[in-house]
Write a protein that holds these residues in place. Structure first.
Motif, PDB file in Angstrom:
ATOM      1  N   PRO A   1       2.973  -0.610 -11.884  1.00 32.68           N
ATOM      2  CA  PRO A   1       3.299  -1.841 -11.119  1.00 32.68           C
ATOM      3  C   PRO A   1       3.767  -1.188  -9.899  1.00 32.68           C
ATOM      4  O   PRO A   1       4.352  -0.052  -9.788  1.00 32.68           O
ATOM      5  CB  PRO A   1       4.313  -2.413 -12.042  1.00 32.68           C
ATOM      6  N   LEU A   2       3.920  -2.369  -8.949  1.00 31.78           N
ATOM      7  CA  LEU A   2       4.500  -1.870  -7.623  1.00 31.78           C
ATOM      8  C   LEU A   2       6.322  -1.814  -7.840  1.00 31.78           C
ATOM      9  O   LEU A   2       6.797  -1.081  -7.359  1.00 31.78           O
ATOM     10  CB  LEU A   2       4.331  -2.846  -6.471  1.00 31.78           C
TER      11      LEU A   2
ATOM     12  N   VAL B   1       0.942  -1.006  -0.123  1.00 32.35           N
ATOM     13  CA  VAL B   1      -0.044   0.009   0.028  1.00 32.35           C
ATOM     14  C   VAL B   1       0.899   1.215  -0.042  1.00 32.35           C
ATOM     15  O   VAL B   1       0.678   2.257  -0.629  1.00 32.35           O
ATOM     16  CB  VAL B   1      -0.845   0.023   1.368  1.00 32.35           C
ATOM     17  N   THR B   2       2.077   1.233   0.770  1.00 35.73           N
ATOM     18  CA  THR B   2       2.952   2.366   0.913  1.00 35.73           C
ATOM     19  C   THR B   2       3.485   2.657  -0.646  1.00 35.73           C
ATOM     20  O   THR B   2       3.651   3.719  -0.898  1.00 35.73           O
ATOM     21  CB  THR B   2       4.112   2.089   1.891  1.00 35.73           C
ATOM     22  N   GLY B   3       3.820   1.688  -1.342  1.00 31.67           N
ATOM     23  CA  GLY B   3       4.352   1.610  -2.929  1.00 31.67           C
ATOM     24  C   GLY B   3       3.116   2.212  -3.634  1.00 31.67           C
ATOM     25  O   GLY B   3       3.541   3.147  -4.461  1.00 31.67           O
ATOM     26  N   ALA B   4       2.132   1.665  -3.549  1.00 33.33           N
ATOM     27  CA  ALA B   4       1.138   1.759  -4.556  1.00 33.33           C
ATOM     28  C   ALA B   4       0.661   3.351  -4.198  1.00 33.33           C
ATOM     29  O   ALA B   4       0.361   4.247  -5.386  1.00 33.33           O
ATOM     30  CB  ALA B   4      -0.268   0.952  -4.252  1.00 33.33           C
ATOM     31  N   LEU B   5       0.405   3.936  -3.146  1.00 31.71           N
ATOM     32  CA  LEU B   5       0.264   4.979  -2.886  1.00 31.71           C
ATOM     33  C   LEU B   5       1.125   6.123  -3.459  1.00 31.71           C
ATOM     34  O   LEU B   5       0.775   7.198  -3.778  1.00 31.71           O
ATOM     35  CB  LEU B   5      -0.439   5.292  -1.242  1.00 31.71           C
TER      36      LEU B   5
ATOM     37  N   GLY C   1      14.005  -3.865  -2.544  1.00 28.60           N
ATOM     38  CA  GLY C   1      12.953  -4.726  -1.775  1.00 28.60           C
ATOM     39  C   GLY C   1      11.885  -5.262  -2.927  1.00 28.60           C
ATOM     40  O   GLY C   1      12.369  -5.187  -4.073  1.00 28.60           O
ATOM     41  N   THR C   2      10.619  -5.524  -2.519  1.00 29.12           N
ATOM     42  CA  THR C   2       9.683  -6.245  -3.539  1.00 29.12           C
ATOM     43  C   THR C   2       9.005  -4.996  -4.353  1.00 29.12           C
ATOM     44  O   THR C   2       8.204  -5.331  -5.117  1.00 29.12           O
ATOM     45  CB  THR C   2       8.761  -7.240  -2.675  1.00 29.12           C
ATOM     46  N   THR C   3       9.094  -4.026  -3.770  1.00 26.24           N
ATOM     47  CA  THR C   3       8.417  -2.795  -4.458  1.00 26.24           C
ATOM     48  C   THR C   3       9.373  -1.571  -4.625  1.00 26.24           C
ATOM     49  O   THR C   3      10.406  -1.679  -3.896  1.00 26.24           O
ATOM     50  CB  THR C   3       7.175  -2.161  -3.387  1.00 26.24           C
ATOM     51  N   ARG C   4       9.230  -0.801  -5.379  1.00 21.93           N
ATOM     52  CA  ARG C   4       9.931   0.410  -5.568  1.00 21.93           C
ATOM     53  C   ARG C   4       9.118   1.645  -5.525  1.00 21.93           C
ATOM     54  O   ARG C   4       8.087   1.714  -6.114  1.00 21.93           O
ATOM     55  CB  ARG C   4      10.445   0.437  -7.148  1.00 21.93           C
ATOM     56  N   SER C   5       9.278   2.476  -4.693  1.00 16.82           N
ATOM     57  CA  SER C   5       8.479   3.756  -4.552  1.00 16.82           C
ATOM     58  C   SER C   5       9.564   5.002  -3.971  1.00 16.82           C
ATOM     59  O   SER C   5      10.633   4.575  -3.864  1.00 16.82           O
ATOM     60  CB  SER C   5       7.612   3.355  -3.348  1.00 16.82           C
ATOM     61  N   PRO C   6       9.199   6.151  -3.953  1.00 10.42           N
ATOM     62  CA  PRO C   6       9.713   7.390  -3.786  1.00 10.42           C
ATOM     63  C   PRO C   6      10.263   7.182  -2.431  1.00 10.42           C
ATOM     64  O   PRO C   6       9.301   6.874  -1.351  1.00 10.42           O
ATOM     65  CB  PRO C   6       8.819   8.438  -4.038  1.00 10.42           C
ATOM     66  N   ALA C   7      11.542   7.762  -1.970  1.00  7.33           N
ATOM     67  CA  ALA C   7      11.999   7.927  -0.912  1.00  7.33           C
ATOM     68  C   ALA C   7      11.590   8.968  -0.059  1.00  7.33           C
ATOM     69  O   ALA C   7      11.395   8.943   1.096  1.00  7.33           O
ATOM     70  CB  ALA C   7      13.632   7.803  -0.932  1.00  7.33           C
ATOM     71  N   ALA C   8      11.171  10.012  -0.820  1.00  9.93           N
ATOM     72  CA  ALA C   8      10.472  11.325  -0.117  1.00  9.93           C
ATOM     73  C   ALA C   8       9.612  11.897  -1.187  1.00  9.93           C
ATOM     74  O   ALA C   8       9.860  11.758  -2.340  1.00  9.93           O
ATOM     75  CB  ALA C   8      11.584  12.164   0.294  1.00  9.93           C
ATOM     76  N   LEU C   9       8.387  12.434  -0.718  1.00 12.00           N
ATOM     77  CA  LEU C   9       7.620  13.245  -1.819  1.00 12.00           C
ATOM     78  C   LEU C   9       7.572  14.639  -1.112  1.00 12.00           C
ATOM     79  O   LEU C   9       6.423  14.882  -0.416  1.00 12.00           O
ATOM     80  CB  LEU C   9       6.230  12.456  -1.916  1.00 12.00           C
ATOM     81  N   PRO C  10       8.246  15.572  -1.372  1.00  7.61           N
ATOM     82  CA  PRO C  10       8.191  16.909  -0.870  1.00  7.61           C
ATOM     83  C   PRO C  10       6.908  17.656  -1.616  1.00  7.61           C
ATOM     84  O   PRO C  10       7.010  17.793  -2.630  1.00  7.61           O
ATOM     85  CB  PRO C  10       9.469  17.597  -1.108  1.00  7.61           C
ATOM     86  N   VAL C  11       6.194  18.269  -0.737  1.00 11.88           N
ATOM     87  CA  VAL C  11       5.142  19.028  -1.199  1.00 11.88           C
ATOM     88  C   VAL C  11       4.781  20.098  -0.660  1.00 11.88           C
ATOM     89  O   VAL C  11       5.286  20.189   0.871  1.00 11.88           O
ATOM     90  CB  VAL C  11       3.708  17.951  -1.184  1.00 11.88           C
ATOM     91  N   ALA C  12       3.861  20.969  -0.876  1.00 12.45           N
ATOM     92  CA  ALA C  12       3.377  22.047  -0.323  1.00 12.45           C
ATOM     93  C   ALA C  12       2.033  22.316  -0.692  1.00 12.45           C
ATOM     94  O   ALA C  12       1.440  21.957  -1.596  1.00 12.45           O
ATOM     95  CB  ALA C  12       4.346  23.408  -0.795  1.00 12.45           C
ATOM     96  N   TRP C  13       1.090  23.346   0.025  1.00  9.29           N
ATOM     97  CA  TRP C  13      -0.065  23.584  -0.535  1.00  9.29           C
ATOM     98  C   TRP C  13      -0.417  25.031  -0.084  1.00  9.29           C
ATOM     99  O   TRP C  13       0.326  25.501   0.560  1.00  9.29           O
ATOM    100  CB  TRP C  13      -1.175  22.522   0.096  1.00  9.29           C
TER     101      TRP C  13
END
Length: 416
Positions: free
Chosen positions: A297-298, A257-261, A404-416
């Motif tokens: 894909p994950l 879920v962490t990776g997909a999101l 690991g078994t998924t690849r996902s961003p290490a950080a997602l810097p955002v503002a709003w």
């Protein structure tokens, strides 16, 4: 490309072996929605990364046949195309994913007794509440923020802890850092023996065995209790299979879920910002979540492997008995004959055909409901609370968690 194994049954997809999960790669890799996959074409010979000869299957209907044909099995392939370590989820023979026939049907039936429609319906309200709690915490802290540490990790951890009954007081309680350490060890790919990984796996295994025994003596409403009760009622479920099932659902479900999101947010905020405001509509969000799970894909895995136990006619080609078949889920999900619009199509419309992201047939992912629900709730509630959410780092400069078994961003810097 990568290893030809994907544990879609418990919600993970294995990727090319790399050094360690904690390593990050700045701007060295494309986001997962931009990975080049083999175009949809008739089955043809290929060689897997470990040197195994195989038949590569890439067209939607051909892949769907592979996933549902009982003549194409997984049971003796747990090390084919993988890093070859039984610590890997997709390489462990005790994994539900690596079993077929009567043993698989028995274990799968036991699992299904825990995942009844009534049980899933009862979980949905507090899953939504857990998502909203993380949204509220993000708002309270204010911008700028890192969505990985502030959202894409806390949301699935809160759901995992509640689902598995690990959120109370006493010996069953887990904190996020502890579970993450164990998860990284369980899902690590490649590399040589690592004393820290070995120690973490031993701790996780001991914790799981003790947890199962405690639930057997004093069951509760959690998923572990349901699994133990169903296994004891059915009988014949090996203790290592039950333990590995609990391990996988705790660790893999959380990480998937962490990776997909995280990868969905990379695409939406990085390439489809005009769609963000539409996510306040739950129906649009439901279609969007399904499309993102379908096209992103994950991990950078090429295919899931099977062995032909008899000659199989597949897409006009006869696959001989004994041959290894590598079915590319990502290629199939991009087959222009079935999904002509691709990921660039309107995200608010239904898919042209059911996704194969969670497999089909006997190995259909038992955690698909959870990934869909958390992604849907997260996107809708984030877009409603933060209509001006934006990335503050270009997508091409993002770093990625590897190994690991998924690849996902290490950080997602955002503002709003």
């Amino acid at each position: 490309m990568s290893s030809a194994a994907a544990d879609t049954e418990t919600g993970t997809a294995t990727e090319t072996p790399t050094a360690t999960e904690t390593a990050t790669s700045p701007a060295a890799l494309p986001p997962l929605h931009r990975l080049p996959f083999t175009p949809a074409q008739p089955p043809h010979p290929t060689t897997l990364p470990d040197g195994t000869p195989a038949w590569l299957v890439t067209r939607y209907h051909d892949v769907r046949q592979v996933l549902g044909d009982p003549r194409l099995t997984r049971s003796d392939l747990h090390e084919v195309g993988t890093a070859g370590s039984t610590a890997d989820v997709a390489a462990n023979p005790a994994s539900l994913f690596n079993q077929d026939g009567a043993a698989h049907r028995r274990l799968r039936a036991t699992v299904q007794k825990a995942f009844t429609p009534r049980a899933i319906a009862s979980w949905q309200p507090w899953v939504a509440a857990a998502v909203q709690q993380s949204v509220d915490a993000l708002l309270a802290a204010g911008p700028p923020a890192d969505l990985v540490t502030a959202f894409t990790r806390p949301v699935p951890f809160a759901v995992t802890a509640r689902l598995m009954g690990l959120d109370g007081d006493g010996p069953d309680r887990l904190d996020e850092r502890q579970l993450r350490r164990w998860t990284l060890a369980l899902l690590a790919q490649g590399g040589g023996p690592d004393p820290e990984q070995t120690e973490a796996l031993a701790e996780f295994g001991a914790f799981t065995e003790q947890l199962i025994e405690r639930r057997r003596r004093a069951p509760g409403p959690d998923l572990v209790s349901r699994l133990v009760r169903a296994a004891d009622q059915d009988g014949g479920i090996p203790s290592d299979a039950l333990a590995f099932l609990v391990l996988g659902l705790t660790a893999s479900g959380n990480e998937s879920v962490t990776g997909a999101l995280g990868n969905a947010l990379v695409y939406l905020l990085g390439e489809r910002p005009e769609h963000w405001a539409r996510l306040t509509d739950p129906e649009v969000t439901e279609h969007t979540a399904e499309r993102l799970l379908h096209f992103i894909p994950l991990g950078d895995d090429e295919a899931t492997v099977r062995r032909a136990t008899a000659p199989v006619e597949l897409g006009g080609v006869t696959i001989p008995a004994g041959a290894v078949v590598a079915a590319s889920l990502s290629s199939a999900n991009r087959d222009p004959a079935v999904h002509p619009g691709g990921i660039e199509a309107d995200l608010g419309t239904p898919l042209d055909a059911p996704t194969l992201a969670f497999s089909v047939g006997p190995h259909y992912c038992i955690g698909a409901w959870r990934v869909r629900l958390e992604l849907r709730e997260s996107l809708c509630r984030l877009a409603t609370a933060l209509p001006g959410l934006r990335l503050t780092t270009p997508v091409e400069q993002l770093s990625w968690l590897l190994g690991g078994t998924t690849r996902s961003p290490a950080a997602l810097p955002v503002a709003w």
